[in-house]
Design a protein around this motif. Structure first.
Motif, PDB file in Angstrom:
ATOM      1  N   ALA A   1      -2.823 -11.877  -0.505  1.00 48.11           N
ATOM      2  CA  ALA A   1      -2.539 -10.706  -1.345  1.00 48.11           C
ATOM      3  C   ALA A   1      -1.178 -10.865  -2.016  1.00 48.11           C
ATOM      4  O   ALA A   1      -1.008 -10.499  -3.188  1.00 48.11           O
ATOM      5  CB  ALA A   1      -2.575  -9.432  -0.504  1.00 48.11           C
ATOM      6  N   GLY A   2      -0.212 -11.422  -1.282  1.00 48.66           N
ATOM      7  CA  GLY A   2       1.120 -11.602  -1.833  1.00 48.66           C
ATOM      8  C   GLY A   2       1.187 -12.620  -2.952  1.00 48.66           C
ATOM      9  O   GLY A   2       2.130 -12.595  -3.754  1.00 48.66           O
ATOM     10  N   SER A   3       0.195 -13.500  -3.016  1.00 47.21           N
ATOM     11  CA  SER A   3       0.185 -14.499  -4.087  1.00 47.21           C
ATOM     12  C   SER A   3      -0.195 -13.897  -5.430  1.00 47.21           C
ATOM     13  O   SER A   3       0.004 -14.507  -6.472  1.00 47.21           O
ATOM     14  CB  SER A   3      -0.787 -15.635  -3.736  1.00 47.21           C
ATOM     15  N   GLY A   4      -0.748 -12.683  -5.399  1.00 43.19           N
ATOM     16  CA  GLY A   4      -1.089 -11.966  -6.629  1.00 43.19           C
ATOM     17  C   GLY A   4      -2.355 -12.474  -7.284  1.00 43.19           C
ATOM     18  O   GLY A   4      -3.068 -13.334  -6.752  1.00 43.19           O
ATOM     19  N   GLY A   5      -2.650 -11.924  -8.463  1.00 46.67           N
ATOM     20  CA  GLY A   5      -3.799 -12.360  -9.230  1.00 46.67           C
ATOM     21  C   GLY A   5      -5.099 -11.687  -8.877  1.00 46.67           C
ATOM     22  O   GLY A   5      -6.152 -12.057  -9.402  1.00 46.67           O
ATOM     23  N   HIS A   6      -5.063 -10.691  -7.982  1.00 47.52           N
ATOM     24  CA  HIS A   6      -6.288  -9.993  -7.598  1.00 47.52           C
ATOM     25  C   HIS A   6      -6.339  -8.614  -8.259  1.00 47.52           C
ATOM     26  O   HIS A   6      -5.360  -7.874  -8.235  1.00 47.52           O
ATOM     27  CB  HIS A   6      -6.367  -9.837  -6.078  1.00 47.52           C
ATOM     28  N   ASP A   7      -7.478  -8.279  -8.829  1.00 41.95           N
ATOM     29  CA  ASP A   7      -7.647  -6.958  -9.441  1.00 41.95           C
ATOM     30  C   ASP A   7      -7.895  -5.891  -8.390  1.00 41.95           C
ATOM     31  O   ASP A   7      -7.445  -4.751  -8.523  1.00 41.95           O
ATOM     32  CB  ASP A   7      -8.820  -6.984 -10.419  1.00 41.95           C
ATOM     33  N   VAL A   8      -8.645  -6.237  -7.337  1.00 37.13           N
ATOM     34  CA  VAL A   8      -8.983  -5.310  -6.259  1.00 37.13           C
ATOM     35  C   VAL A   8      -8.946  -6.078  -4.944  1.00 37.13           C
ATOM     36  O   VAL A   8      -9.350  -7.248  -4.886  1.00 37.13           O
ATOM     37  CB  VAL A   8     -10.386  -4.689  -6.461  1.00 37.13           C
ATOM     38  N   ILE A   9      -8.469  -5.422  -3.888  1.00 32.94           N
ATOM     39  CA  ILE A   9      -8.461  -6.018  -2.553  1.00 32.94           C
ATOM     40  C   ILE A   9      -9.359  -5.188  -1.639  1.00 32.94           C
ATOM     41  O   ILE A   9      -9.227  -3.955  -1.602  1.00 32.94           O
ATOM     42  CB  ILE A   9      -7.031  -6.086  -1.987  1.00 32.94           C
TER      43      ILE A   9
END
Length: 237
Positions: free
Chosen positions: A46-54
Protein backbone atom coordinates in the motif's frame (compact mmCIF):
# COMPACT_ATOMS: atom_id res chain seq x y z
CA UNK A 1 -13.48 -0.09 -19.73
CA UNK A 2 -10.44 1.30 -21.50
CA UNK A 3 -6.95 0.59 -20.26
CA UNK A 4 -6.49 4.19 -19.14
CA UNK A 5 -9.57 3.84 -16.95
CA UNK A 6 -8.65 0.43 -15.52
CA UNK A 7 -9.09 0.35 -11.76
CA UNK A 8 -5.99 -0.82 -9.90
CA UNK A 9 -6.83 -2.81 -6.75
CA UNK A 10 -4.60 -4.02 -3.92
CA UNK A 11 -6.22 -7.11 -2.37
CA UNK A 12 -4.98 -8.14 1.08
CA UNK A 13 -6.51 -11.49 2.09
CA UNK A 14 -4.82 -14.37 3.91
CA UNK A 15 -7.17 -17.17 2.80
CA UNK A 16 -5.75 -18.43 -0.50
CA UNK A 17 -9.06 -19.72 -1.86
CA UNK A 18 -10.92 -16.54 -0.95
CA UNK A 19 -8.11 -14.39 -2.35
CA UNK A 20 -8.15 -16.28 -5.64
CA UNK A 21 -11.94 -16.03 -5.88
CA UNK A 22 -12.02 -12.28 -5.16
CA UNK A 23 -9.17 -11.63 -7.58
CA UNK A 24 -11.02 -13.58 -10.25
CA UNK A 25 -14.19 -11.54 -9.67
CA UNK A 26 -12.33 -8.23 -9.92
CA UNK A 27 -10.24 -9.30 -12.92
CA UNK A 28 -13.42 -10.46 -14.65
CA UNK A 29 -14.79 -6.94 -14.14
CA UNK A 30 -11.75 -5.47 -15.95
CA UNK A 31 -9.71 -4.48 -12.90
CA UNK A 32 -5.98 -4.93 -12.32
CA UNK A 33 -5.36 -6.79 -9.07
CA UNK A 34 -2.20 -6.96 -6.93
CA UNK A 35 -2.35 -9.47 -4.09
CA UNK A 36 -0.89 -9.71 -0.59
CA UNK A 37 -1.40 -12.48 1.94
CA UNK A 38 -0.72 -10.82 5.32
CA UNK A 39 -0.84 -7.49 7.10
CA UNK A 40 2.81 -6.37 6.88
CA UNK A 41 3.03 -7.27 3.18
CA UNK A 42 -0.21 -5.43 2.49
CA UNK A 43 1.03 -2.36 4.38
CA UNK A 44 4.30 -2.36 2.44
CA UNK A 45 2.57 -2.65 -0.93
CA UNK A 46 0.00 0.00 0.00
CA UNK A 47 2.87 2.35 0.81
CA UNK A 48 4.32 1.89 -2.66
CA UNK A 49 1.26 3.69 -4.05
CA UNK A 50 -0.37 3.34 -7.43
CA UNK A 51 -3.56 1.68 -6.18
CA UNK A 52 -6.98 3.20 -6.83
CA UNK A 53 -8.72 1.05 -4.19
CA UNK A 54 -7.42 -1.19 -1.40
CA UNK A 55 -9.43 -4.21 -0.21
CA UNK A 56 -8.48 -5.44 3.26
CA UNK A 57 -9.64 -8.52 5.10
CA UNK A 58 -10.20 -7.63 8.75
CA UNK A 59 -8.51 -10.73 10.22
CA UNK A 60 -4.97 -10.96 8.85
CA UNK A 61 -1.80 -12.70 10.07
CA UNK A 62 0.78 -10.67 12.04
CA UNK A 63 -1.20 -7.43 11.79
CA UNK A 64 -4.97 -6.96 11.70
CA UNK A 65 -6.76 -5.11 8.93
CA UNK A 66 -7.62 -2.40 11.47
CA UNK A 67 -3.92 -1.94 12.31
CA UNK A 68 -2.99 -1.91 8.62
CA UNK A 69 -5.42 0.86 7.69
CA UNK A 70 -4.54 2.91 10.78
CA UNK A 71 -0.84 2.81 9.90
CA UNK A 72 -1.62 3.49 6.23
CA UNK A 73 -3.49 6.68 7.13
CA UNK A 74 -0.74 7.85 9.50
CA UNK A 75 1.75 7.29 6.67
CA UNK A 76 -0.36 9.42 4.34
CA UNK A 77 -1.76 6.66 2.12
CA UNK A 78 -5.03 8.17 0.94
CA UNK A 79 -6.38 5.42 -1.34
CA UNK A 80 -9.95 4.44 -0.42
CA UNK A 81 -10.20 1.22 1.60
CA UNK A 82 -12.93 -1.42 1.50
CA UNK A 83 -12.79 -3.77 4.49
CA UNK A 84 -14.11 -7.31 4.23
CA UNK A 85 -15.11 -9.20 7.36
CA UNK A 86 -17.23 -12.02 8.67
CA UNK A 87 -17.88 -9.69 11.63
CA UNK A 88 -20.86 -7.72 10.42
CA UNK A 89 -22.34 -6.29 13.63
CA UNK A 90 -22.72 -2.54 13.90
CA UNK A 91 -19.94 -2.14 16.48
CA UNK A 92 -17.52 -3.93 14.16
CA UNK A 93 -18.51 -1.62 11.29
CA UNK A 94 -18.05 1.43 13.50
CA UNK A 95 -14.61 0.27 14.66
CA UNK A 96 -13.51 -0.30 11.08
CA UNK A 97 -14.84 3.03 9.84
CA UNK A 98 -13.30 4.81 12.84
CA UNK A 99 -9.87 3.49 11.86
CA UNK A 100 -10.00 5.18 8.45
CA UNK A 101 -11.84 2.59 6.35
CA UNK A 102 -14.07 4.11 3.63
CA UNK A 103 -16.52 1.22 3.24
CA UNK A 104 -17.26 -2.09 4.98
CA UNK A 105 -18.65 -5.24 3.38
CA UNK A 106 -19.68 -8.24 5.49
CA UNK A 107 -18.95 -11.79 4.34
CA UNK A 108 -20.47 -13.61 2.58
CA UNK A 109 -21.22 -11.10 -0.18
CA UNK A 110 -22.48 -11.18 -3.74
CA UNK A 111 -19.81 -10.70 -6.46
CA UNK A 112 -21.84 -7.94 -8.11
CA UNK A 113 -22.01 -6.01 -4.84
CA UNK A 114 -18.25 -6.27 -4.35
CA UNK A 115 -17.60 -4.92 -7.85
CA UNK A 116 -20.16 -2.13 -7.35
CA UNK A 117 -18.60 -1.08 -4.02
CA UNK A 118 -15.09 -0.93 -5.55
CA UNK A 119 -16.30 1.11 -8.52
CA UNK A 120 -18.19 3.50 -6.22
CA UNK A 121 -15.07 4.09 -4.11
CA UNK A 122 -13.01 4.67 -7.25
CA UNK A 123 -15.54 7.17 -8.66
CA UNK A 124 -15.73 9.04 -5.36
CA UNK A 125 -11.95 9.33 -5.13
CA UNK A 126 -11.69 10.39 -8.79
CA UNK A 127 -14.30 13.11 -8.30
CA UNK A 128 -12.48 14.43 -5.23
CA UNK A 129 -9.22 14.50 -7.16
CA UNK A 130 -10.74 16.67 -9.87
CA UNK A 131 -11.51 19.52 -7.44
CA UNK A 132 -9.31 22.01 -5.61
CA UNK A 133 -7.54 19.91 -2.98
CA UNK A 134 -7.54 22.76 -0.41
CA UNK A 135 -10.81 23.77 1.27
CA UNK A 136 -10.81 27.16 3.01
CA UNK A 137 -13.29 28.61 5.49
CA UNK A 138 -12.46 31.50 7.76
CA UNK A 139 -9.07 30.66 9.28
CA UNK A 140 -9.48 26.91 8.65
CA UNK A 141 -7.73 24.91 5.93
CA UNK A 142 -8.43 21.34 4.83
CA UNK A 143 -5.78 19.82 2.53
CA UNK A 144 -7.74 16.98 0.96
CA UNK A 145 -5.02 14.93 -0.72
CA UNK A 146 -2.52 15.34 2.11
CA UNK A 147 -5.30 14.69 4.65
CA UNK A 148 -4.06 17.52 6.86
CA UNK A 149 -5.84 20.33 8.69
CA UNK A 150 -4.70 23.80 9.77
CA UNK A 151 -6.07 26.73 11.74
CA UNK A 152 -4.34 30.10 11.46
CA UNK A 153 -1.51 28.22 9.76
CA UNK A 154 -1.05 25.88 12.72
CA UNK A 155 -1.18 22.16 11.96
CA UNK A 156 -3.96 20.26 13.74
CA UNK A 157 -3.06 16.61 14.53
CA UNK A 158 -6.29 14.85 13.57
CA UNK A 159 -6.91 11.11 13.64
CA UNK A 160 -8.16 9.51 10.39
CA UNK A 161 -11.80 9.66 11.49
CA UNK A 162 -11.46 13.17 12.89
CA UNK A 163 -10.11 14.25 9.50
CA UNK A 164 -13.06 12.65 7.68
CA UNK A 165 -15.41 14.47 10.06
CA UNK A 166 -13.54 17.76 9.55
CA UNK A 167 -13.58 17.26 5.77
CA UNK A 168 -17.33 16.72 5.74
CA UNK A 169 -17.94 19.76 7.92
CA UNK A 170 -15.69 21.83 5.64
CA UNK A 171 -17.64 20.60 2.61
CA UNK A 172 -20.75 22.00 4.34
CA UNK A 173 -19.13 24.96 6.11
CA UNK A 174 -21.67 27.41 7.49
CA UNK A 175 -24.48 24.86 7.17
CA UNK A 176 -26.10 22.85 9.94
CA UNK A 177 -25.04 19.20 9.66
CA UNK A 178 -27.24 16.70 11.47
CA UNK A 179 -26.12 13.64 13.40
CA UNK A 180 -27.89 11.46 10.82
CA UNK A 181 -25.93 13.12 7.99
CA UNK A 182 -22.66 12.41 9.79
CA UNK A 183 -23.56 8.78 10.42
CA UNK A 184 -24.48 8.32 6.77
CA UNK A 185 -21.61 10.17 5.11
CA UNK A 186 -18.70 9.93 7.56
CA UNK A 187 -19.41 6.56 9.17
CA UNK A 188 -21.23 5.11 6.11
CA UNK A 189 -24.05 3.86 8.33
CA UNK A 190 -27.65 3.90 7.14
CA UNK A 191 -28.87 3.24 10.69
CA UNK A 192 -28.24 4.63 14.16
CA UNK A 193 -25.93 2.19 16.04
CA UNK A 194 -27.27 3.59 19.33
CA UNK A 195 -23.84 4.74 20.45
CA UNK A 196 -22.39 8.18 21.17
CA UNK A 197 -19.72 7.77 18.48
CA UNK A 198 -20.69 11.03 16.73
CA UNK A 199 -20.78 13.09 19.93
CA UNK A 200 -17.44 11.71 21.14
CA UNK A 201 -15.69 12.44 17.85
CA UNK A 202 -17.22 15.89 17.50
CA UNK A 203 -16.02 16.65 21.03
CA UNK A 204 -12.48 15.52 20.19
CA UNK A 205 -12.47 17.50 16.96
CA UNK A 206 -13.78 20.62 18.70
CA UNK A 207 -10.97 20.51 21.25
CA UNK A 208 -8.34 20.27 18.50
CA UNK A 209 -9.96 23.08 16.51
CA UNK A 210 -10.35 25.45 19.45
CA UNK A 211 -7.76 24.81 22.19
CA UNK A 212 -5.17 27.60 22.15
CA UNK A 213 -7.27 29.83 19.90
CA UNK A 214 -9.34 32.90 20.77
CA UNK A 215 -12.72 31.90 19.43
CA UNK A 216 -14.91 28.86 18.79
CA UNK A 217 -15.39 27.60 15.23
CA UNK A 218 -17.59 24.52 15.77
CA UNK A 219 -20.94 25.17 17.37
CA UNK A 220 -23.67 22.83 18.53
CA UNK A 221 -27.10 23.66 17.19
CA UNK A 222 -29.14 22.17 19.99
CA UNK A 223 -31.62 19.54 18.90
CA UNK A 224 -30.36 19.67 15.31
CA UNK A 225 -26.63 19.09 14.84
CA UNK A 226 -23.40 21.00 14.33
CA UNK A 227 -22.09 23.89 12.23
CA UNK A 228 -18.70 25.36 11.40
CA UNK A 229 -18.65 29.12 11.88
CA UNK A 230 -16.04 31.40 10.32
CA UNK A 231 -13.51 33.26 12.38
CA UNK A 232 -11.45 35.72 10.37
CA UNK A 233 -9.65 37.54 13.15
CA UNK A 234 -5.86 37.38 13.55
CA UNK A 235 -4.10 34.98 15.89
CA UNK A 236 -3.44 37.78 18.34
CA UNK A 237 -6.93 39.28 18.23
Amino acid sequence: MGQSDQISVLLVEDDAAARSNIASILSGAGMAVEQAEDGPTGLHRAGSGGHDVIILDRMLPYMSGIDVVTRMRVAGVGAPVLMLSALGRSEHRVEGLESGVDDYLAKPFEPDELVARVRALWRRASQRGSHDPVLLFGDLECHVKARTAFRQGRHLPLSPKEFELFRYLMDHAGEVVTREMLLRHVWKLSFDPQTNVVDVNVGRLRRKLEEGFDSPVLETVWGTGYRLIAWTGSAGA
